[in-house]
Design an enzyme around this catalytic site. Structure first.
Site, mmCIF file in Angstrom:
data_model
loop_
_atom_site.group_PDB
_atom_site.id
_atom_site.type_symbol
_atom_site.label_atom_id
_atom_site.label_comp_id
_atom_site.label_asym_id
_atom_site.label_seq_id
_atom_site.Cartn_x
_atom_site.Cartn_y
_atom_site.Cartn_z
ATOM 1 N N GLU A 1 0.822 -1.210 0.000
ATOM 2 C CA GLU A 1 0.000 0.000 0.000
ATOM 3 C C GLU A 1 0.855 1.259 0.000
ATOM 4 O O GLU A 1 0.596 2.207 -0.751
ATOM 5 C CB GLU A 1 -0.920 -0.014 1.221
ATOM 6 C CG GLU A 1 -1.684 1.279 1.462
ATOM 7 C CD GLU A 1 -2.677 1.619 0.359
ATOM 8 O OE1 GLU A 1 -3.163 2.759 0.330
ATOM 9 O OE2 GLU A 1 -2.964 0.749 -0.497
ATOM 10 N N HIS B 1 2.700 1.839 -3.283
ATOM 11 C CA HIS B 1 1.750 2.357 -4.273
ATOM 12 C C HIS B 1 1.547 3.860 -4.095
ATOM 13 O O HIS B 1 1.455 4.604 -5.079
ATOM 14 C CB HIS B 1 0.416 1.622 -4.152
ATOM 15 C CG HIS B 1 -0.609 2.091 -5.136
ATOM 16 N ND1 HIS B 1 -1.804 2.641 -4.746
ATOM 17 C CD2 HIS B 1 -0.608 2.121 -6.497
ATOM 18 C CE1 HIS B 1 -2.496 2.975 -5.819
ATOM 19 N NE2 HIS B 1 -1.810 2.676 -6.887
ATOM 20 N N HIS C 1 -11.826 5.389 -8.176
ATOM 21 C CA HIS C 1 -10.365 5.422 -8.144
ATOM 22 C C HIS C 1 -9.790 4.665 -9.340
ATOM 23 O O HIS C 1 -8.823 5.112 -9.972
ATOM 24 C CB HIS C 1 -9.877 4.809 -6.837
ATOM 25 C CG HIS C 1 -8.451 5.119 -6.515
ATOM 26 N ND1 HIS C 1 -7.885 6.356 -6.694
ATOM 27 C CD2 HIS C 1 -7.455 4.342 -6.002
ATOM 28 C CE1 HIS C 1 -6.615 6.339 -6.324
ATOM 29 N NE2 HIS C 1 -6.331 5.116 -5.915
ATOM 30 N N HIS D 1 -21.872 -7.408 -15.788
ATOM 31 C CA HIS D 1 -20.514 -7.264 -16.319
ATOM 32 C C HIS D 1 -20.301 -8.192 -17.514
ATOM 33 O O HIS D 1 -19.668 -7.807 -18.512
ATOM 34 C CB HIS D 1 -19.500 -7.571 -15.217
ATOM 35 C CG HIS D 1 -18.079 -7.273 -15.596
ATOM 36 N ND1 HIS D 1 -17.687 -6.099 -16.171
ATOM 37 C CD2 HIS D 1 -16.954 -8.026 -15.484
ATOM 38 C CE1 HIS D 1 -16.388 -6.110 -16.398
ATOM 39 N NE2 HIS D 1 -15.914 -7.281 -15.992
ATOM 40 N N HIS E 1 -5.532 -8.322 -16.003
ATOM 41 C CA HIS E 1 -6.804 -7.872 -16.586
ATOM 42 C C HIS E 1 -6.899 -6.341 -16.564
ATOM 43 O O HIS E 1 -7.453 -5.740 -17.486
ATOM 44 C CB HIS E 1 -7.959 -8.489 -15.794
ATOM 45 C CG HIS E 1 -9.282 -8.442 -16.501
ATOM 46 N ND1 HIS E 1 -9.433 -8.723 -17.835
ATOM 47 C CD2 HIS E 1 -10.525 -8.140 -16.048
ATOM 48 C CE1 HIS E 1 -10.698 -8.613 -18.176
ATOM 49 N NE2 HIS E 1 -11.389 -8.239 -17.114
#
Length: 330
Positions: A76, A79, A141, A250, A307
């Protein structure tokens, strides 16, 4: 091409690669359930980095609501460092373009928009933590990160591609714009699926869902965007029927995108854009393959992370062809 133009182009492509790194690493953080591994922001347990061996006990006392998991906390915080570097890179690129705004006013305007967006993206990163993975924030986000990537890619492509001088591409350009909109909506649906932990709500079944073509669903609960603040959304709060509804939408979205982009590929091929058509077909098949693999393989972390990269690659090809067509109309 003069040196200033070449330097700006090279920096733009560096920013694109940097943005892709931030997106992929952010997906890795989210999908490895490390999004709340630092309970505060922008520090991590009150530290600039994250608690080390001799600091863990003190950190647990200071933040008793969440025990330190060092193997997640570093992800985290790294990032966050990467995102900060991307902000500085984007600001620097915008500053250089602004200095040359008389000759590239359009590019300067796009980079100004990217600079504003990336600041808002930082706020979304903060709210992701402080609002405990609230799905609408997590989805925003993701969309914001890919939007920043697209703006930077648009600039790099505009600085790199030569005009083609074609006047018969208006219809193809409209199809491309529609395709970009559809892909953006599908990405948002993917973000909503991930944020609500609905990726495996159909089990490992494909193309059926939980052994049925249309299992029990709850669309009313599935798409409630705002549920209040103060709830910890880690792991999801929806029941199985609502998560199944999200997954089915989806999948239907993927079919719509597939059909439209296949039409774009055929139209591009017929108009002489064979290489672009093949690149778009490859990116599309890769993304579809990764999406199916996520389900049948049980959401393995490398595939799920890839992905996200595949979505960025697909957008890059779409914007590349769009820039060629736009420049041809100038």
């Amino acid at each position: 091409m003069n040196t200033n133009h070449r330097n700006l182009r090279n920096l733009a492509w560096f920013a694109v690669a940097f943005a892709l790194l931030v997106i992929v690493f952010g997906a890795f953080v989210r999908l490895s359930n490390a999004g709340l591994s630092c309970p505060d922001w922008p520090t991590c347990y009150g530290k600039l980095t994250w608690p080390k061996h001799h600091e863990i006990d003190a950190a647990n006392l200071a933040f008793p609501e969440r025990a330190v998991e060092s193997h997640k906390a570093w992800r985290e915080q790294v990032h966050r460092f990467l995102a900060g570097g991307l902000i500085l890179t984007t600001f620097g690129l915008a500053f250089l373009a602004w200095r040359r705004r008389r000759e590239m006013s359009g590019i300067a305007a796009v980079l100004l928009a990217a600079s504003v967006l990336i600041v808002f993206q930082a706020l979304l990163g903060m709210w992701t933590v402080t609002w405990k993975l609230k799905p609408i924030v997590v989805m925003a986000h993701l969309v914001g990160g890919l939007s920043t990537f697209c703006l930077l890619a648009y600039v790099a492509l505009r600085l790199s591609l030569e005009p083609l001088g074609r006047a018969d591409t208006a219809a193809l350009r409209r199809m491309l714009i529609a395709g970009i909109v559809l892909v953006a909506l599908q990405i948002a649906l993917g973000g909503w699926t991930s944020a609500n932990y609905a990726a495996l709500s159909c089990g490992l079944d494909f193309p059926t869902c939980a052994g049925r073509w249309w299992p029990a669903t709850d669309f009313r609960e599935a798409f409630v965007l705002w549920r209040g603040i103060g709830v910890n959304y880690e792991g999801g709060v929806l029941d199985a029927d609502a998560r199944t509804a999200i997954q089915l939408v989806h999948r239907i979205g993927a079919l719509v995108v597939l059909g439209h982009l296949l039409g774009v590929i055929v139209a591009a091929w017929r108009r002489g854009f064979g290489r672009w058509a093949l690149a778009l077909l490859a990116a599309l098949l890769l993304q579809i393959g990764l999406g199916i693999s996520n389900v049948v393989l049980g959401l393995p972390l490398p595939v799920a992370t890839a992905h996200n990269a595949g979505a960025a690659l697909l957008l890059l090809v779409l914007f590349g062809l769009l820039v060629r067509l736009r420049r041809a109309r100038n």
